[in-house]
Write an enzyme that holds these catalytic residues in place. Structure first.
Site, PDB file in Angstrom:
ATOM      1  N   ASP A 386      13.813  33.664  87.157  1.00 56.26           N
ATOM      2  CA  ASP A 386      13.235  34.416  86.030  1.00 56.26           C
ATOM      3  C   ASP A 386      12.095  33.668  85.339  1.00 56.26           C
ATOM      4  OD1 ASP A 386      15.178  36.266  86.534  1.00 56.26           O
ATOM      5  OD2 ASP A 386      16.488  35.657  84.881  1.00 56.26           O
TER       6      ASP A 386
HETATM    7  P1  NAP Z   1      17.721  32.348  87.186  1.00 57.25           P
HETATM    8  O1  NAP Z   1      16.634  33.319  86.896  1.00 57.25           O
HETATM    9  O2  NAP Z   1      19.107  32.703  86.783  1.00 57.25           O
HETATM   10  O3  NAP Z   1      17.656  32.077  88.747  1.00 57.25           O
HETATM   11  C1  NAP Z   1      18.407  31.090  89.343  1.00 57.25           C
HETATM   12  C2  NAP Z   1      18.255  31.214  90.850  1.00 57.25           C
HETATM   13  O4  NAP Z   1      18.922  30.106  91.425  1.00 57.25           O
HETATM   14  C3  NAP Z   1      18.894  32.464  91.418  1.00 57.25           C
HETATM   15  O5  NAP Z   1      17.918  33.430  91.743  1.00 57.25           O
HETATM   16  C4  NAP Z   1      19.670  31.976  92.653  1.00 57.25           C
HETATM   17  O6  NAP Z   1      19.167  32.623  93.831  1.00 57.25           O
HETATM   18  C5  NAP Z   1      19.348  30.474  92.704  1.00 57.25           C
HETATM   19  N1  NAP Z   1      20.507  29.673  93.067  1.00 57.25           N
HETATM   20  C6  NAP Z   1      21.781  29.790  92.648  1.00 57.25           C
HETATM   21  N2  NAP Z   1      22.551  28.877  93.233  1.00 57.25           N
HETATM   22  C7  NAP Z   1      21.756  28.147  94.049  1.00 57.25           C
HETATM   23  C8  NAP Z   1      21.964  27.058  94.932  1.00 57.25           C
HETATM   24  N3  NAP Z   1      23.178  26.517  95.097  1.00 57.25           N
HETATM   25  N4  NAP Z   1      20.912  26.561  95.603  1.00 57.25           N
HETATM   26  C9  NAP Z   1      19.681  27.118  95.463  1.00 57.25           C
HETATM   27  N5  NAP Z   1      19.418  28.142  94.650  1.00 57.25           N
HETATM   28  C10 NAP Z   1      20.445  28.654  93.950  1.00 57.25           C
HETATM   29  O7  NAP Z   1      17.435  30.918  86.545  1.00 57.25           O
HETATM   30  P2  NAP Z   1      16.215  30.360  85.708  1.00 57.25           P
HETATM   31  O8  NAP Z   1      14.921  30.661  86.380  1.00 57.25           O
HETATM   32  O9  NAP Z   1      16.581  28.963  85.388  1.00 57.25           O
HETATM   33  O10 NAP Z   1      16.213  31.247  84.391  1.00 57.25           O
HETATM   34  C11 NAP Z   1      17.221  31.158  83.417  1.00 57.25           C
HETATM   35  C12 NAP Z   1      17.670  32.545  82.981  1.00 57.25           C
HETATM   36  O11 NAP Z   1      18.766  32.411  82.070  1.00 57.25           O
HETATM   37  C13 NAP Z   1      16.577  33.308  82.252  1.00 57.25           C
HETATM   38  O12 NAP Z   1      16.719  34.690  82.498  1.00 57.25           O
HETATM   39  C14 NAP Z   1      16.883  32.989  80.805  1.00 57.25           C
HETATM   40  O13 NAP Z   1      16.371  33.947  79.896  1.00 57.25           O
HETATM   41  C15 NAP Z   1      18.403  33.028  80.848  1.00 57.25           C
HETATM   42  N6  NAP Z   1      18.927  32.312  79.678  1.00 57.25           N
HETATM   43  C16 NAP Z   1      18.821  30.969  79.596  1.00 57.25           C
HETATM   44  C17 NAP Z   1      19.213  30.337  78.443  1.00 57.25           C
HETATM   45  C18 NAP Z   1      19.065  28.848  78.254  1.00 57.25           C
HETATM   46  O14 NAP Z   1      19.340  28.394  77.155  1.00 57.25           O
HETATM   47  N7  NAP Z   1      18.658  28.108  79.237  1.00 57.25           N
HETATM   48  C19 NAP Z   1      19.752  31.059  77.417  1.00 57.25           C
HETATM   49  C20 NAP Z   1      19.852  32.432  77.547  1.00 57.25           C
HETATM   50  C21 NAP Z   1      19.433  33.049  78.687  1.00 57.25           C
HETATM   51  P3  NAP Z   1      20.105  32.715  95.155  1.00 57.25           P
HETATM   52  O15 NAP Z   1      21.342  33.394  94.719  1.00 57.25           O
HETATM   53  O16 NAP Z   1      19.267  33.497  96.097  1.00 57.25           O
HETATM   54  O17 NAP Z   1      20.336  31.309  95.614  1.00 57.25           O
END
Ligand code: NAP
Length: 464
Positions: A386
């Site tokens: 994301d």
């Molecule tokens: P993300 O959008 O959740 O994407 C994570 C990706 O990691 C997934 O598409 C997944 O694809 C991949 N993944 C999972 N396990 C894996 C593994 N073992 N090896 C390789 N890849 C793996 O994560 P992000 O880009 O870090 O974004 C964070 C999200 O969380 C945002 O939408 C944000 O708004 C939300 N959020 C974060 C917080 C915070 O405080 N950090 C708070 C609220 C909301 P596959 O399944 O294809 O592997």
């Protein structure tokens, strides 16, 4: 041995100072370890000061409480880092339950001789404590996926919720005017308990960490109110620190996701996850092997690594450190682009990369690194999705439209390590994967990075 009141006061003052220092030190990676120590010592002093209080008539119950608390607390402290948000929510629930119980007993002990001021803070304590208790349990359940993550909404929901809160406040006002109306008091607990559940059900899993931070703020405010009731300056200050820091954190998180508070609380955000989860793009993507990825990285002079939730799940940070070392040894300039909401909690990536001893000056925040993206040879995305989705910039119909992202698509080549084409937390497609200059590196982050490192060190020894 007699410990007089002034000894206890001094203990509390030192504890208060340590809490303030703890927050200050925690705000920088260089001093954060001291911050943890200061917080722990401060809390130990606060407990010791309280145990010395002469009003305690029986230490047996206190001892039982300490034993039960330790039995629950020790395993809670050992959960995986990806489970910290729900663990934190559970701690808030326990704290809020404690505040509510203390408020309840104080009411029945003092009624009907309660001044309007005292009854006001007592009502605030009980209302905030009760709604934080059930709200935090719901939030923990959603994050742990024991409850459905999907928001549950119905017509007139906000009206019903605000109506319930208004009713609780109206009862509080009656009790302030007539503190002898003890029969009304259970409603002051029961209505906010239901309100806490109703407040959380329309909020999707993706917004839970922000909500937990807000509940943290409520728990702090209810503790501060309890401080007024118990005449404890320590509680007032610690509660106010907790309340304000939780609030500031939720504002920072909302901003990083380009959301307003009202949108987080009333927007029903996660619905999108369910709606768009089914349809998948059928366009082809280009993929590459660890050997090819290693060759591309070795030929680069500037690489930006963008870690995300997948790196945390795979626990790939130590392999990432090895990759950093291997590339740096070859003279490649490697920096890390850190998105404020990458992963599942604030500072998630910073903590993991610090654990792997990656030099802190190599970690750059989104605004600092985005300007250099066009001069970057390779953007290597490791388990992030994301936070790199260009739809946030270009597609006004996207649910994440307007969210600031790391502009990895502006780099000359992009490589994305993830296991499949599955969506990230927001549940939406990422057009980045179909771009001409993007290569998918399919596999588990730890294994794939490990394989790249092996390739680099195999060819590196006879290379430069
Ligand atoms: P993300 O959008 O959740 O994407 C994570 C990706 O990691 C997934 O598409 C997944 O694809 C991949 N993944 C999972 N396990 C894996 C593994 N073992 N090896 C390789 N890849 C793996 O994560 P992000 O880009 O870090 O974004 C964070 C999200 O969380 C945002 O939408 C944000 O708004 C939300 N959020 C974060 C917080 C915070 O405080 N950090 C708070 C609220 C909301 P596959 O399944 O294809 O592997």
């Amino acid at each position: 041995m007699i410990f007089n009141e002034s000894f206890i006061e001094v203990t509390y003052i030192i504890a208060t100072a340590l809490f303030i220092l703890s927050l200050k030190w925690l705000s920088s990676p260089k001093t954060s370890r001291w911050g943890v120590w200061a917080g722990e010592i401060g809390m130990a002093l606060a407990i010791i000061g309280t145990l010395l209080y002469r009003g305690i008539v029986d230490y047996k119950l206190v001892a039982i409480g300490l034993v039960v608390g330790t039995i629950i607390g020790v395993p809670l402290g050992k959960v995986a880092m990806t489970a910290v948000p729900q663990r934190t929510a559970l701690s808030h629930a326990f704290g809020a339950l404690c505040v509510t119980l203390v408020g309840t007993s104080e009411f029945y002990l003092r009624s009907p001789d309660i001044s309007p001021f005292m009854m006001s803070v007592l009502s605030m304590e009980v209302i905030l404590g009760s709604l934080t208790f059930t709200g935090s349990l719901m939030a923990a359940g959603k994050l742990q996926e024991v409850l459905p993550q999907r928001p549950i909404t119905y017509k007139g929901q906000n009206f019903v919720n605000l109506g319930m809160l208004a009713l609780a406040i109206a009862i509080a006002v009656i009790l302030v005017l007539h503190p002898d109306q003890t029969r009304l008091f259970p409603a002051l607990i029961f209505i906010p308990l239901v309100f806490g559940v109703m407040l959380i059900i329309p909020i999707g899993g993706a917004d839970m960490p922000t909500v937990i931070s807000l509940l943290n703020s409520y728990a702090g405010l209810s503790a501060a109110a309890m401080g007024f009731v118990l005449n404890s300056k320590l509680l007032i200050i610690a509660g106010a620190l907790d309340g304000s820091s939780g609030f500031i954190l939720s504002v920072i998180m909302s901003k990083a996701m380009n959301r307003s508070f009202t949108n987080v609380l009333f927007g029903g955000f996660g619905q999108i996850q369910a709606a768009s989860g089914g349809e998948k793009e059928q366009r082809p993507v280009k993929s590459a092997t660890p050997e090819e990825a290693a060759a591309i990285l070795a030929a680069a002079s500037r690489v930006v690594v963008v870690p995300g939730y997948g790196m945390a799940v795979a626990q790939a940070q130590h392999k990432v450190r090895e990759l950093f070392d291997a590339l740096t040894k070859r003279g490649v300039n490697v920096t890390f682009g850190i998105h404020p909401v990458a992963g599942r909690m604030p500072g998630h990536m910073n903590v993991l990369l610090a654990e792997a001893d990656i030099p802190y000056d190599r970690l750059l925040e989104m605004d600092a690194i985005n300007g250099d993206m066009a001069q970057t040879d390779v953007a290597l995305v490791i388990g992030a999705n994301d936070v790199t989705n260009p739809a946030a910039r270009t597609d006004a119909s996207s649910p994440i439209y307007g969210m600031p992202i790391l502009d990895v698509d502006k780099a000359r080549t992009v490589m994305v390590i993830k296991r499949s084409m599955a969506a990230g937390f927001a549940g939406i497609e990422n057009p980045l994967y179909y771009m001409d200059h993007n290569l998918m590196l399919f596999g588990d982050a730890k294994n794939f990075v490990g394989n790249i490192v092996r390739e680099l060190s195999g060819s590196g020894s006879d290379g430069h």
